[in-house]
Design a protein around this motif. Structure first.
Motif, PDB file in Angstrom:
ATOM      1  N   GLN A 307       0.857  -1.043  -0.044  1.00  0.00           N
ATOM      2  CA  GLN A 307       0.087  -0.086  -0.129  1.00  0.00           C
ATOM      3  C   GLN A 307       0.934   1.106  -0.007  1.00  0.00           C
ATOM      4  O   GLN A 307       0.317   2.397  -0.416  1.00  0.00           O
ATOM      5  CB  GLN A 307      -0.878   0.110   1.370  1.00  0.00           C
ATOM      6  CG  GLN A 307      -1.943  -0.990   1.316  1.00  0.00           C
ATOM      7  CD  GLN A 307      -2.658  -0.975   2.484  1.00  0.00           C
ATOM      8  OE1 GLN A 307      -4.052  -1.166   2.374  1.00  0.00           O
ATOM      9  NE2 GLN A 307      -2.227  -0.736   3.640  1.00  0.00           N
ATOM     10  N   LEU A 308       2.111   1.122   0.373  1.00  0.00           N
ATOM     11  CA  LEU A 308       3.209   2.306   0.325  1.00  0.00           C
ATOM     12  C   LEU A 308       3.424   2.773  -1.002  1.00  0.00           C
ATOM     13  O   LEU A 308       4.713   2.776  -1.183  1.00  0.00           O
ATOM     14  CB  LEU A 308       4.202   1.864   1.182  1.00  0.00           C
ATOM     15  CG  LEU A 308       3.995   1.559   2.665  1.00  0.00           C
ATOM     16  CD1 LEU A 308       5.307   1.146   3.363  1.00  0.00           C
ATOM     17  CD2 LEU A 308       3.071   2.613   3.369  1.00  0.00           C
ATOM     18  N   THR A 309       2.537   3.158  -1.932  1.00  0.00           N
ATOM     19  CA  THR A 309       2.884   3.469  -3.113  1.00  0.00           C
ATOM     20  C   THR A 309       3.514   4.660  -3.576  1.00  0.00           C
ATOM     21  O   THR A 309       3.893   4.948  -4.771  1.00  0.00           O
ATOM     22  CB  THR A 309       1.398   3.394  -4.090  1.00  0.00           C
ATOM     23  OG1 THR A 309       0.442   4.546  -3.578  1.00  0.00           O
ATOM     24  CG2 THR A 309       0.879   2.156  -4.272  1.00  0.00           C
ATOM     25  N   ASP A 310       3.537   5.425  -2.548  1.00  0.00           N
ATOM     26  CA  ASP A 310       4.339   6.711  -2.388  1.00  0.00           C
ATOM     27  C   ASP A 310       5.846   6.881  -2.048  1.00  0.00           C
ATOM     28  O   ASP A 310       6.529   7.726  -1.751  1.00  0.00           O
ATOM     29  CB  ASP A 310       3.567   8.131  -1.741  1.00  0.00           C
ATOM     30  CG  ASP A 310       3.830   9.151  -2.293  1.00  0.00           C
ATOM     31  OD1 ASP A 310       4.517   9.429  -3.534  1.00  0.00           O
ATOM     32  OD2 ASP A 310       3.844  10.146  -1.405  1.00  0.00           O
ATOM     33  N   LEU A 311       6.226   5.422  -1.529  1.00  0.00           N
ATOM     34  CA  LEU A 311       7.528   5.488  -0.924  1.00  0.00           C
ATOM     35  C   LEU A 311       8.623   5.623  -1.689  1.00  0.00           C
ATOM     36  O   LEU A 311       8.522   5.263  -2.995  1.00  0.00           O
ATOM     37  CB  LEU A 311       7.492   3.970  -0.328  1.00  0.00           C
ATOM     38  CG  LEU A 311       8.622   3.591   0.715  1.00  0.00           C
ATOM     39  CD1 LEU A 311       8.449   4.277   2.042  1.00  0.00           C
ATOM     40  CD2 LEU A 311       8.932   2.497   1.015  1.00  0.00           C
ATOM     41  N   ARG A 312       9.484   6.594  -1.702  1.00  0.00           N
ATOM     42  CA  ARG A 312      10.474   6.928  -2.641  1.00  0.00           C
ATOM     43  C   ARG A 312      11.889   6.335  -2.109  1.00  0.00           C
ATOM     44  O   ARG A 312      12.523   6.335  -3.053  1.00  0.00           O
ATOM     45  CB  ARG A 312      10.674   8.445  -2.427  1.00  0.00           C
ATOM     46  CG  ARG A 312       9.547   9.649  -2.336  1.00  0.00           C
ATOM     47  CD  ARG A 312       8.579   9.153  -3.789  1.00  0.00           C
ATOM     48  NE  ARG A 312       7.540   9.899  -3.845  1.00  0.00           N
ATOM     49  CZ  ARG A 312       7.213  11.367  -3.921  1.00  0.00           C
ATOM     50  NH1 ARG A 312       8.484  11.984  -4.141  1.00  0.00           N
ATOM     51  NH2 ARG A 312       6.131  11.781  -3.823  1.00  0.00           N
ATOM     52  N   MET A 313      12.043   5.923  -0.604  1.00  0.00           N
ATOM     53  CA  MET A 313      13.384   5.460  -0.206  1.00  0.00           C
ATOM     54  C   MET A 313      12.878   4.489   0.736  1.00  0.00           C
ATOM     55  O   MET A 313      12.530   4.563   1.579  1.00  0.00           O
ATOM     56  CB  MET A 313      14.235   6.685   0.500  1.00  0.00           C
ATOM     57  CG  MET A 313      15.526   6.270   0.953  1.00  0.00           C
ATOM     58  SD  MET A 313      16.346   7.560   2.169  1.00  0.00           S
ATOM     59  CE  MET A 313      16.516   8.844   0.676  1.00  0.00           C
ATOM     60  N   LEU A 314      13.782   3.245   0.559  1.00  0.00           N
ATOM     61  CA  LEU A 314      13.692   2.237   1.452  1.00  0.00           C
ATOM     62  C   LEU A 314      14.974   1.681   1.733  1.00  0.00           C
ATOM     63  O   LEU A 314      15.858   1.383   0.760  1.00  0.00           O
ATOM     64  CB  LEU A 314      12.955   1.144   0.709  1.00  0.00           C
ATOM     65  CG  LEU A 314      12.805  -0.379   1.525  1.00  0.00           C
ATOM     66  CD1 LEU A 314      12.119  -0.055   2.811  1.00  0.00           C
ATOM     67  CD2 LEU A 314      12.048  -1.289   0.583  1.00  0.00           C
ATOM     68  N   SER A 315      15.269   1.466   3.061  1.00  0.00           N
ATOM     69  CA  SER A 315      16.671   0.976   3.525  1.00  0.00           C
ATOM     70  C   SER A 315      16.189  -0.492   4.437  1.00  0.00           C
ATOM     71  O   SER A 315      15.586  -0.018   5.444  1.00  0.00           O
ATOM     72  CB  SER A 315      17.482   2.109   3.997  1.00  0.00           C
ATOM     73  OG  SER A 315      18.568   1.588   4.554  1.00  0.00           O
ATOM     74  N   LEU A 316      16.994  -1.354   4.181  1.00  0.00           N
ATOM     75  CA  LEU A 316      17.013  -2.222   5.182  1.00  0.00           C
ATOM     76  C   LEU A 316      18.448  -2.894   5.404  1.00  0.00           C
ATOM     77  O   LEU A 316      18.786  -3.950   4.887  1.00  0.00           O
ATOM     78  CB  LEU A 316      16.200  -3.457   4.257  1.00  0.00           C
ATOM     79  CG  LEU A 316      14.677  -3.240   4.076  1.00  0.00           C
ATOM     80  CD1 LEU A 316      14.063  -4.259   3.085  1.00  0.00           C
ATOM     81  CD2 LEU A 316      13.823  -2.902   5.058  1.00  0.00           C
ATOM     82  N   ARG A 317      19.224  -2.173   6.212  1.00  0.00           N
ATOM     83  CA  ARG A 317      20.634  -2.588   6.440  1.00  0.00           C
ATOM     84  C   ARG A 317      20.651  -3.432   7.569  1.00  0.00           C
ATOM     85  O   ARG A 317      20.081  -3.085   8.530  1.00  0.00           O
ATOM     86  CB  ARG A 317      21.270  -1.136   6.656  1.00  0.00           C
ATOM     87  CG  ARG A 317      21.377  -0.334   5.449  1.00  0.00           C
ATOM     88  CD  ARG A 317      22.484   1.153   6.021  1.00  0.00           C
ATOM     89  NE  ARG A 317      22.501   2.168   4.883  1.00  0.00           N
ATOM     90  CZ  ARG A 317      23.485   2.281   4.148  1.00  0.00           C
ATOM     91  NH1 ARG A 317      24.193   1.131   3.859  1.00  0.00           N
ATOM     92  NH2 ARG A 317      23.332   3.190   3.148  1.00  0.00           N
TER      93      ARG A 317
END
Length: 444
Positions: A307-317
């Motif tokens: 549902q997070l269709t406006d997400l521009r940056m994703l970090s999973l470090r």
């Protein structure tokens, strides 16, 4: 340095007595002397110097731990900044933490607080941040950082590795008090009129804080074992930026669901020892544009993240998490994605399932920056649109090995034909290339 040397560039005799009075106001504090010197350098008009001296005399801070004269010097330097955006960045930096300030964090905050007019992309905002930080350094309101234990424990940035090799800045110790006093005269959207002290919290925060107009909440303490009461965020419904950096955060509070305007969520454990249970509610924060997890065992990302269709940056470090199919491909607006050192060795998750998300990258037409490591290269992945990348295939990356490049490939056991079909465009821009155990070197 004596008074004459401090303002040696003052040549007009009529300016000398005024310059002497200005120096006295600095009280021999280097940060005050340097900022005033740079603020007035090149000014030859007597009226400008008289006006500056008058501003120094009339400045009257309240409830501040630095002297009135030192405060006045820093405020004058701030007032003489020609860029209103530089002033906003300076005020924001004055409130961020007690140590080094990450330019990555600064970028996230200025984007989601809309501090820059007519800047609607991460790349443009990045360039603006670099420019404004340079202005503030030139005025000595911000300082360069020598790498220390605090910066070393944080992953390096692809966005700012080219910013003269410095991904962090710092401020003088007195700046924080000065910023709070300046902001109280002309409140900005990220300022709080009443100081909130959480310094004595050891294991949990209060049941709640009533700040209905608060837009930024930052908690940064690597030595506090944090428990957040379920009702904590209930009266902070306008928060747009939420950053929690603390070890052993075990569960998100249910009041997170009230943050319907939240655009940046950062949950970081640089000790890499926390298990964060039940993050389903993150998928309900539909205005999120930036989501960053560091060092958590998450079990799996929620399907609701689709549902997070406006997400521009994703970090999973350095997270342990499985990524369900079609989650990544649903995030069509992603520009940077970091899956550095993500551990998907979860019970019941097959090898093909573990790398399925990587194949979905080809669907992300906006993706320009990728940090990733993966055991095996999927058959149908494509990297043609990347401008910044740090990709490890067949290796587990080590971010603690500092690098000065934003375009690096480290490939192991990659089939020769795939070097051409998958990486040929990247080879045109690459800065660091490491190849190991190739099956056929003729493709080189």
């Amino acid at each position: 340095m004596n008074q004459q040397e401090q303002f040696a560039y003052v040549e007009k005799p009529e300016l000398q007595p005024i310059a002497t009075e200005v120096v006295k106001k600095c009280e021999d504090l280097p940060v005050a002397i340097v900022t005033i010197r740079k603020a007035l350098k090149g000014e030859s008009e007597v009226g400008v110097w008289r006006n500056a001296l008058e501003e120094l005399k009339s400045s009257a801070p309240k409830k501040i731990r630095v002297s009135e004269n030192v405060y006045a010097c820093l405020e004058l330097s701030y007032n003489r900044l020609k860029s209103e955006e530089a002033k906003l960045v300076f005020l924001l930096c004055g409130l961020l933490g007690n140590d080094s300030i990450s330019l990555d964090d600064l970028l996230k905050y200025v984007m989601d607080l809309d501090l820059f007019d007519y800047v609607n992309s991460l790349e443009k905002a990045r360039d603006k941040v670099v420019t404004l930080v340079k202005i503030l350094k030139a005025s000595s309101l911000l300082l360069d950082v020598v790498e220390d234990a605090q910066t070393y424990r944080k992953p390096p940035s692809l966005y700012f590795v080219e910013a003269e090799g410095n991904e962090y800045v710092k401020r003088h110790d007195v700046i924080r008090d000065v910023v709070r006093s300046i902001a109280s005269k002309d409140p900005h959207l990220f300022m709080v009129n009443k100081d909130v002290s959480l310094q004595e919290c050891v294991q949990e925060l209060p049941e709640g804080l009533v700040y209905p107009k608060l837009e930024v909440f930052l908690f940064d303490n690597y030595y506090v074992f944090l428990r957040i009461p379920d009702t904590f965020f209930q009266e902070m419904k306008e928060v747009r930026v939420l950053s929690l950096s603390a070890p052993n955060l075990a569960q998100l509070p249910s009041s997170l669901q009230f943050l319907s305007n939240l655009r940046t969520l950062c949950l970081h454990d640089y000790e890499y020892r926390s298990t964060l249970k039940d993050i389903e509610m993150v998928g309900e924060l539909k205005k999120l544009q930036i989501l960053s997890f560091v060092g958590y065992k998450l079990e799996k990302l929620p399907d609701l993240m689709k549902q997070l269709t406006d997400l521009r940056m994703l970090s999973l470090r350095h997270c342990q998490a499985s990524i369900p199919r079609n989650v990544i491909s649903s995030l069509a607006r992603l520009v940077p994605l970091c899956s550095r050192n993500i551990d998907q060795e979860r019970e019941g998750v097959e090898g093909g399932e573990r790398i399925a998300w990587f194949s979905e990258l080809k669907i992300l037409s906006c993706l320009r920056t990728l940090e990733a490591d993966i055991d095996v290269l999927p058959e149908d992945v494509c990297f043609d649109n990347l401008t910044k990348y740090d990709i490890f295939i067949g290796y587990q990356s080590q971010w603690d090995v500092r690098k000065n490049t934003s375009r690096r490939l480290k490939l192991k056991k990659v089939k020769g034909p795939h070097l051409v079909s998958r990486f040929s465009k990247l080879f045109k821009t690459i800065e660091v290339l490491d190849l190991s155990l190739l099956d056929d070197i003729k493709y080189l």
